[in-house]
Design a protein around this motif. Structure first.
Motif, PDB file in Angstrom:
ATOM      1  N   MET A   1     -17.552  12.041 -10.759  1.00 38.09           N
ATOM      2  CA  MET A   1     -16.883  12.812  -9.715  1.00 38.09           C
ATOM      3  C   MET A   1     -15.505  12.242  -9.400  1.00 38.09           C
ATOM      4  O   MET A   1     -14.536  12.997  -9.203  1.00 38.09           O
ATOM      5  CB  MET A   1     -17.766  12.841  -8.470  1.00 38.09           C
TER       6      MET A   1
ATOM      7  N   SER B   1     -13.187  13.233 -12.207  1.00 39.36           N
ATOM      8  CA  SER B   1     -12.717  14.616 -12.077  1.00 39.36           C
ATOM      9  C   SER B   1     -11.619  14.723 -11.024  1.00 39.36           C
ATOM     10  O   SER B   1     -10.682  15.514 -11.163  1.00 39.36           O
ATOM     11  CB  SER B   1     -13.887  15.536 -11.717  1.00 39.36           C
ATOM     12  N   GLY B   2     -11.726  13.909  -9.954  1.00 41.32           N
ATOM     13  CA  GLY B   2     -10.677  13.910  -8.940  1.00 41.32           C
ATOM     14  C   GLY B   2      -9.373  13.335  -9.458  1.00 41.32           C
ATOM     15  O   GLY B   2      -8.283  13.806  -9.111  1.00 41.32           O
TER      16      GLY B   2
ATOM     17  N   MET C   1      -6.949  12.298  -3.423  1.00 38.85           N
ATOM     18  CA  MET C   1      -8.375  12.340  -3.756  1.00 38.85           C
ATOM     19  C   MET C   1      -9.271  12.440  -2.526  1.00 38.85           C
ATOM     20  O   MET C   1     -10.496  12.301  -2.630  1.00 38.85           O
ATOM     21  CB  MET C   1      -8.756  11.103  -4.573  1.00 38.85           C
TER      22      MET C   1
ATOM     23  N   ILE D   1     -12.371  14.940  -2.841  1.00 41.24           N
ATOM     24  CA  ILE D   1     -13.471  14.504  -3.702  1.00 41.24           C
ATOM     25  C   ILE D   1     -14.169  13.286  -3.113  1.00 41.24           C
ATOM     26  O   ILE D   1     -15.389  13.122  -3.256  1.00 41.24           O
ATOM     27  CB  ILE D   1     -12.958  14.220  -5.133  1.00 41.24           C
TER      28      ILE D   1
ATOM     29  N   VAL E   1     -16.576  14.615  -0.580  1.00 42.69           N
ATOM     30  CA  VAL E   1     -17.757  15.192  -1.245  1.00 42.69           C
ATOM     31  C   VAL E   1     -18.712  14.089  -1.699  1.00 42.69           C
ATOM     32  O   VAL E   1     -19.931  14.179  -1.501  1.00 42.69           O
ATOM     33  CB  VAL E   1     -17.331  16.063  -2.445  1.00 42.69           C
TER      34      VAL E   1
END
Length: 296
Positions: free
Chosen positions: A182, A185-186, A217, A220, A223
Motif C-alpha cells: 500500500m 502504491s502511494g 502520501m 494512503i 487508509v
C-alpha cells in the motif's frame, strides 16, 4: 413542468437503482442486519448457563462491561498489541517501500516475492510460528543453541511480555507485505516534478521525504492506519493458536476476551455488548485519525 423533469430524471436513474439493489441486499444481509441484531441482543439477557435472568437488560450489561477489570485488562493488552504492531509495520513498511521504489536489477521479482508471507493463511501462519517457538523442539531455540547464543531452551510463550512480542512478530511477518504494497502504491503517485525540484533546490533525502513525499502520501497513510488498526484490534487466530490468551491473561486481547465470554461462558448477551463496545472504540479511533491527519 418541474414534476415532468423529476420524472424524466427518475426514469433515467431507475436502471442504475435496479443494478445496485442486489449488491445492497447482500450488504444489508451480511453486514447491516447482523450489526443491528447484535445491538438488539446487547440489551437482552442471553446467558445459557444462568436462566435466572431473562428479557430486557437495559444498560446493565454495558455497565457490567465498563466496570469489569478483566475487560479493561483486555483493552490494555489490545492497546499494547496495536501500538507495537502499527509502529513496527508502519516504519519498516515505509522503509521497504522506499527501497522497492528505487530502480535496481530484479526489482519486479523482489516486489512479487515480498508478498509471499501475505498469501499464507492466518491459521497456517500461527501453526508455523507455534512450531518455531516451541520450547522443546522449536526451530528458534535449536538455531540459537547451535550458534551458542543460549545454553538451554527458552519458553518463548511462557512469559507474558515475551509472548506479546512473539505474537507481534508473527502478525508482522504476515501483514508487513500488505503495508509495503500500500505504501508502494502511494509512492507511485508522488509527483516526480516535485522531487526533482527539491533536488535542484538542494534538499537532502530526509528533507525530500518529510516535506515532499510524506505530505503527498497522507491519504494512503490514513487508509493504512485505519485498516491496520481495525485488523489488529480484531486479532484472534494467532492468539488462539499460540497462547490462548495466556500466560496470566498477558495476551488476552479484546477479541479473544469476547470469544471467551460468548462461547466459553455461553453469555451471548454480554458477548454482543462487548462487540458493540469494540465497534464504538474502533469508530472513535477512526475519527481521531481523521482529525490528526487533517490538522497535520
Amino acid at each position: 413542468m418541474k414534476r415532468m423533469v423529476d420524472n424524466k430524471k427518475l426514469n433515467r436513474q431507475m436502471p442504475a437503482y435496479k443494478l445496485i439493489c442486489p449488491a445492497m441486499l447482500v450488504i444489508f444481509a451480511l453486514n447491516i442486519y447482523p450489526l443491528l441484531n447484535t445491538f438488539v441482543i446487547s440489551f437482552q439477557w442471553k446467558n445459557m448457563l444462568d436462566a435466572s435472568k431473562n428479557g430486557f437488560a437495559g444498560l446493565e450489561q454495558y455497565i457490567s462491561v465498563l466496570t469489569n477489570s478483566e475487560f479493561w485488562n483486555s483493552v490494555k493488552v489490545t492497546g499494547q498489541f496495536v501500538i507495537m504492531s502499527l509502529t513496527i509495520q508502519s516504519v519498516f513498511g515505509m522503509l521497504i517501500a522506499l527501497l522497492l521504489n528505487q530502480k535496481f536489477k530484479g526489482r519486479r521479482f523482489v516486489r512479487g516475492a515480498i508478498l509471499a508471507p501475505w498469501a499464507v493463511p492466518t491459521l497456517v501462519n500461527a501453526v508455523l510460528w507455534g512450531w518455531m517457538l516451541n520450547a522443546n523442539y522449536g526451530l528458534i531455540n535449536r538455531l540459537l543453541m547451535q550458534w551458542g547464543r543460549i545454553s538451554e531452551p527458552v519458553a518463548w510463550l511462557g512469559d507474558a511480555k515475551i509472548a506479546m512480542i512473539m505474537i507481534v512478530l508473527a502478525d508482522t511477518w504476515r501483514m508487513l507485505p500488505l503495508t509495503v504494497l500500500m505504501f508502494l502504491s502511494g509512492l507511485q503517485s508522488v509527483s516526480a516534478v516535485s522531487l526533482e525540484a527539491g533536488k535542484i533546490d538542494g534538499a537532502n533525502v530526509f528533507q525530500r521525504f518529510f516535506h515532499i513525499i510524506l505530505p503527498q502520501m497522507k491519504p494512503i497513510i490514513l487508509v493504512v492506519l485505519i485498516m491496520r488498526t481495525t485488523q489488529t484490534m480484531k486479532v484472534f487466530d494467532i492468539v488462539y493458536m499460540l497462547t490462548n490468551g495466556g500466560p496470566a491473561n498477558g495476551t488476552m486481547v479484546i477479541s479473544f476476551y469476547t470469544y471467551y465470554t460468548t462461547f466459553k461462558s455461553l453469555n451471548f448477551g454480554l458477548g454482543a455488548t462487548l462487540s458493540i463496545v469494540i465497534a464504538g472504540i474502533i469508530f472513535l479511533i477512526t475519527l481521531l485519525y481523521l482529525r490528526i491527519l487533517k490538522e497535520a
